[in-house]
Motif scaffolding. Structure first.
Motif, PDB file in Angstrom:
ATOM      1  N   LEU A  18     -40.357 -48.506  13.522  1.00  0.00           N
ATOM      2  CA  LEU A  18     -39.921 -47.591  14.581  1.00  0.00           C
ATOM      3  C   LEU A  18     -40.758 -47.760  15.844  1.00  0.00           C
ATOM      4  CD1 LEU A  18     -39.340 -44.337  12.499  1.00  0.00           C
ATOM      5  CD2 LEU A  18     -37.591 -45.802  13.502  1.00  0.00           C
ATOM      6  N   LYS A  19     -42.031 -48.060  15.674  1.00  0.00           N
ATOM      7  CA  LYS A  19     -42.923 -48.212  16.836  1.00  0.00           C
ATOM      8  C   LYS A  19     -42.560 -49.418  17.695  1.00  0.00           C
ATOM      9  CE  LYS A  19     -46.798 -45.668  14.921  1.00  0.00           C
ATOM     10  NZ  LYS A  19     -48.100 -45.718  14.272  1.00  0.00           N
ATOM     11  N   LYS A  20     -41.785 -50.346  17.143  1.00  0.00           N
ATOM     12  CA  LYS A  20     -41.344 -51.520  17.901  1.00  0.00           C
ATOM     13  C   LYS A  20     -40.148 -51.206  18.804  1.00  0.00           C
ATOM     14  CE  LYS A  20     -42.990 -54.797  14.439  1.00  0.00           C
ATOM     15  NZ  LYS A  20     -42.613 -55.727  13.377  1.00  0.00           N
ATOM     16  N   LEU A  21     -39.524 -50.050  18.581  1.00  0.00           N
ATOM     17  CA  LEU A  21     -38.367 -49.656  19.402  1.00  0.00           C
ATOM     18  C   LEU A  21     -38.843 -49.174  20.770  1.00  0.00           C
ATOM     19  CD1 LEU A  21     -36.395 -47.679  16.660  1.00  0.00           C
ATOM     20  CD2 LEU A  21     -35.778 -49.914  17.615  1.00  0.00           C
ATOM     21  N   PRO A  22     -37.963 -49.189  21.771  1.00  0.00           N
ATOM     22  CA  PRO A  22     -38.340 -48.675  23.102  1.00  0.00           C
ATOM     23  C   PRO A  22     -38.787 -47.212  23.024  1.00  0.00           C
ATOM     24  CG  PRO A  22     -36.230 -49.833  23.184  1.00  0.00           C
ATOM     25  CD  PRO A  22     -36.595 -49.715  21.738  1.00  0.00           C
ATOM     26  N   ASP A  23     -39.673 -46.821  23.951  1.00  0.00           N
ATOM     27  CA  ASP A  23     -40.215 -45.452  23.973  1.00  0.00           C
ATOM     28  C   ASP A  23     -39.111 -44.399  23.998  1.00  0.00           C
ATOM     29  OD1 ASP A  23     -42.747 -46.516  23.982  1.00  0.00           O
ATOM     30  OD2 ASP A  23     -43.104 -46.173  26.123  1.00  0.00           O
ATOM     31  N   ALA A  24     -38.111 -44.600  24.854  1.00  0.00           N
ATOM     32  CA  ALA A  24     -37.028 -43.617  24.982  1.00  0.00           C
ATOM     33  C   ALA A  24     -36.277 -43.452  23.664  1.00  0.00           C
ATOM     34  CB  ALA A  24     -36.062 -44.028  26.096  1.00  0.00           C
ATOM     35  N   THR A  25     -36.077 -44.555  22.950  1.00  0.00           N
ATOM     36  CA  THR A  25     -35.385 -44.503  21.658  1.00  0.00           C
ATOM     37  C   THR A  25     -36.221 -43.743  20.639  1.00  0.00           C
ATOM     38  OG1 THR A  25     -34.318 -46.615  22.137  1.00  0.00           O
ATOM     39  CG2 THR A  25     -34.331 -45.904  19.838  1.00  0.00           C
ATOM     40  N   ARG A  26     -37.525 -44.035  20.601  1.00  0.00           N
ATOM     41  CA  ARG A  26     -38.414 -43.324  19.672  1.00  0.00           C
ATOM     42  C   ARG A  26     -38.418 -41.824  19.944  1.00  0.00           C
ATOM     43  NH1 ARG A  26     -42.145 -47.189  20.773  1.00  0.00           N
ATOM     44  NH2 ARG A  26     -43.525 -45.658  21.720  1.00  0.00           N
ATOM     45  N   GLU A  27     -38.445 -41.439  21.226  1.00  0.00           N
ATOM     46  CA  GLU A  27     -38.458 -40.008  21.574  1.00  0.00           C
ATOM     47  C   GLU A  27     -37.196 -39.310  21.089  1.00  0.00           C
ATOM     48  OE1 GLU A  27     -39.162 -39.792  25.781  1.00  0.00           O
ATOM     49  OE2 GLU A  27     -41.091 -40.821  25.609  1.00  0.00           O
ATOM     50  N   VAL A  28     -36.043 -39.947  21.267  1.00  0.00           N
ATOM     51  CA  VAL A  28     -34.785 -39.352  20.796  1.00  0.00           C
ATOM     52  C   VAL A  28     -34.770 -39.301  19.272  1.00  0.00           C
ATOM     53  CG1 VAL A  28     -32.274 -39.655  20.682  1.00  0.00           C
ATOM     54  CG2 VAL A  28     -33.459 -39.938  22.860  1.00  0.00           C
ATOM     55  N   LEU A  29     -35.260 -40.352  18.620  1.00  0.00           N
ATOM     56  CA  LEU A  29     -35.305 -40.364  17.153  1.00  0.00           C
ATOM     57  C   LEU A  29     -36.214 -39.269  16.605  1.00  0.00           C
ATOM     58  CD1 LEU A  29     -35.407 -44.193  16.386  1.00  0.00           C
ATOM     59  CD2 LEU A  29     -33.525 -42.604  15.896  1.00  0.00           C
ATOM     60  N   GLN A  30     -37.313 -39.007  17.287  1.00  0.00           N
ATOM     61  CA  GLN A  30     -38.219 -37.938  16.846  1.00  0.00           C
ATOM     62  C   GLN A  30     -37.511 -36.589  16.887  1.00  0.00           C
ATOM     63  OE1 GLN A  30     -41.602 -38.321  19.424  1.00  0.00           O
ATOM     64  NE2 GLN A  30     -42.373 -40.132  18.388  1.00  0.00           N
ATOM     65  N   LEU A  31     -36.785 -36.325  17.976  1.00  0.00           N
ATOM     66  CA  LEU A  31     -36.057 -35.057  18.083  1.00  0.00           C
ATOM     67  C   LEU A  31     -34.917 -35.012  17.073  1.00  0.00           C
ATOM     68  CD1 LEU A  31     -36.039 -34.655  21.964  1.00  0.00           C
ATOM     69  CD2 LEU A  31     -37.397 -33.366  20.312  1.00  0.00           C
ATOM     70  N   ALA A  32     -34.251 -36.147  16.873  1.00  0.00           N
ATOM     71  CA  ALA A  32     -33.180 -36.209  15.874  1.00  0.00           C
ATOM     72  C   ALA A  32     -33.743 -35.920  14.485  1.00  0.00           C
ATOM     73  CB  ALA A  32     -32.508 -37.581  15.910  1.00  0.00           C
ATOM     74  N   ALA A  33     -34.929 -36.454  14.201  1.00  0.00           N
ATOM     75  CA  ALA A  33     -35.551 -36.226  12.894  1.00  0.00           C
ATOM     76  C   ALA A  33     -35.884 -34.755  12.683  1.00  0.00           C
ATOM     77  CB  ALA A  33     -36.808 -37.085  12.762  1.00  0.00           C
ATOM     78  N   CYS A  34     -36.223 -34.047  13.765  1.00  0.00           N
ATOM     79  CA  CYS A  34     -36.486 -32.606  13.660  1.00  0.00           C
ATOM     80  C   CYS A  34     -35.236 -31.848  13.223  1.00  0.00           C
ATOM     81  CB  CYS A  34     -36.963 -32.048  14.999  1.00  0.00           C
ATOM     82  SG  CYS A  34     -38.629 -32.550  15.460  1.00  0.00           S
ATOM     83  N   LEU A  35     -34.075 -32.351  13.632  1.00  0.00           N
ATOM     84  CA  LEU A  35     -32.808 -31.677  13.319  1.00  0.00           C
ATOM     85  C   LEU A  35     -32.325 -31.960  11.909  1.00  0.00           C
ATOM     86  CD1 LEU A  35     -30.937 -32.333  16.685  1.00  0.00           C
ATOM     87  CD2 LEU A  35     -32.007 -30.197  15.941  1.00  0.00           C
ATOM     88  N   GLY A  36     -32.828 -33.021  11.309  1.00  0.00           N
ATOM     89  CA  GLY A  36     -32.417 -33.338   9.952  1.00  0.00           C
ATOM     90  C   GLY A  36     -31.926 -34.767   9.826  1.00  0.00           C
ATOM     91  N   ASN A  37     -31.432 -35.098   8.627  1.00  0.00           N
ATOM     92  CA  ASN A  37     -30.992 -36.447   8.342  1.00  0.00           C
ATOM     93  C   ASN A  37     -29.753 -36.839   9.151  1.00  0.00           C
ATOM     94  OD1 ASN A  37     -31.306 -38.895   6.873  1.00  0.00           O
ATOM     95  ND2 ASN A  37     -29.536 -38.326   5.648  1.00  0.00           N
ATOM     96  N   SER A  38     -28.938 -35.849   9.500  1.00  0.00           N
ATOM     97  CA  SER A  38     -27.760 -36.115  10.324  1.00  0.00           C
ATOM     98  C   SER A  38     -27.395 -34.847  11.081  1.00  0.00           C
ATOM     99  CB  SER A  38     -26.575 -36.573   9.466  1.00  0.00           C
ATOM    100  OG  SER A  38     -26.157 -35.520   8.616  1.00  0.00           O
ATOM    101  N   ALA A  39     -26.732 -35.028  12.206  1.00  0.00           N
ATOM    102  CA  ALA A  39     -26.273 -33.895  13.017  1.00  0.00           C
ATOM    103  C   ALA A  39     -25.272 -34.418  14.028  1.00  0.00           C
ATOM    104  CB  ALA A  39     -27.449 -33.206  13.717  1.00  0.00           C
ATOM    105  N   SER A  40     -24.660 -33.499  14.737  1.00  0.00           N
ATOM    106  CA  SER A  40     -23.686 -33.909  15.747  1.00  0.00           C
ATOM    107  C   SER A  40     -24.395 -34.454  16.984  1.00  0.00           C
ATOM    108  CB  SER A  40     -22.787 -32.736  16.136  1.00  0.00           C
ATOM    109  OG  SER A  40     -23.512 -31.799  16.911  1.00  0.00           O
ATOM    110  N   ILE A  41     -23.731 -35.372  17.655  1.00  0.00           N
ATOM    111  CA  ILE A  41     -24.254 -35.906  18.915  1.00  0.00           C
ATOM    112  C   ILE A  41     -24.371 -34.766  19.926  1.00  0.00           C
ATOM    113  CG2 ILE A  41     -23.724 -37.424  20.872  1.00  0.00           C
ATOM    114  CD1 ILE A  41     -24.726 -38.995  18.499  1.00  0.00           C
ATOM    115  N   ASN A  42     -23.428 -33.804  19.893  1.00  0.00           N
ATOM    116  CA  ASN A  42     -23.481 -32.660  20.821  1.00  0.00           C
ATOM    117  C   ASN A  42     -24.772 -31.874  20.660  1.00  0.00           C
ATOM    118  OD1 ASN A  42     -21.063 -33.137  22.095  1.00  0.00           O
ATOM    119  ND2 ASN A  42     -19.888 -31.746  20.794  1.00  0.00           N
TER     120      ASN A  42
END
Length: 197
Positions: A18-42
């Motif tokens: 994950l650390k090899k991904l762009p910073d912006a991608t990692r930041e979104v993934l971190q927030l996505a991980a807070c929401l759970g394994n899956s969630a709506s794009i909205n």
């Protein structure tokens, strides 16, 4: 090696990926991980304060490397360990404040609050120890009452019990007569769930 050591090694390996991904991608993934394994794009759009196009573009590199898939307006981590690794990229001491920020953002949007009540209250609760303002504690206690009632109506009594209990703990120490109705409702909901569980 013990199972825990193997698990830690896998998470470390995935974290390096994950650390090899762009910073912006990692930041979104971190927030996505807070929401759970899956969630709506909205939901993720609301949390990240980005457009759907921005979210999908940002997650494209994560999709190519097999971290997430995006389909039918939802994202999903391709494995629980990937979600865990993305979550662990957030410093331990910052996690409660990230959850609190997410809870506040979702609660401020009436449509999000209405459509994602459990997600909103759960995020808010994970950061609740950082809430010091009395009015915000009252608001969060009311949100826990709403979530508890909805969970109870869905016969999720253990979940409802958690919402009622946390709502009570937020206002029990410094309540006034004005909150007596809220305290009664939370206490009654808690008692019903204790009886039902």
């Amino acid at each position: 090696l013990e199972e825990r050591d193997i698990t830690d090694n896998v998470v470390d390996m995935l974290s390096a990926k994950l650390k090899k991904l762009p910073d912006a991608t990692r930041e979104v993934l971190q927030l996505a991980a807070c929401l759970g394994n899956s969630a709506s794009i909205n939901l993720l759009m609301s949390v990240c304060q980005k457009s759907q196009n921005d979210i999908e573009t940002t997650l494209a590199s994560a999709a190519v490397t097999g971290v997430v898939c995006i389909r039918n307006g939802k994202y999903k981590f391709l494995h629980d360990r990937l979600q865990q690794a993305a979550y662990e990229l957030i410093e331990t001491e910052n996690r409660a404040s990230v959850h609190l920020k997410i809870g506040r953002q979702l609660a401020a949007d009436e449509a999000m609050l209405s459509n994602h009540l459990f997600d909103t209250v759960s995020q808010y609760n994970l950061g609740s120890r950082l809430v010091v303002d009395k009015m915000e504690k009252l608001k969060l206690a009311e949100l826990n009452l709403m979530a508890g009632r909805n969970a109870k109506e869905s016969t999720a009594f253990s979940t409802a019990l958690q919402f009622f209990s946390l709502g009570l703990s937020l206002i029990a120490a410094d309540h006034h007569q004005a909150e007596s109705g809220l305290i009664f409702d939370l206490s009654f909901g808690k008692a019903e769930c204790l009886l039902l569980t």
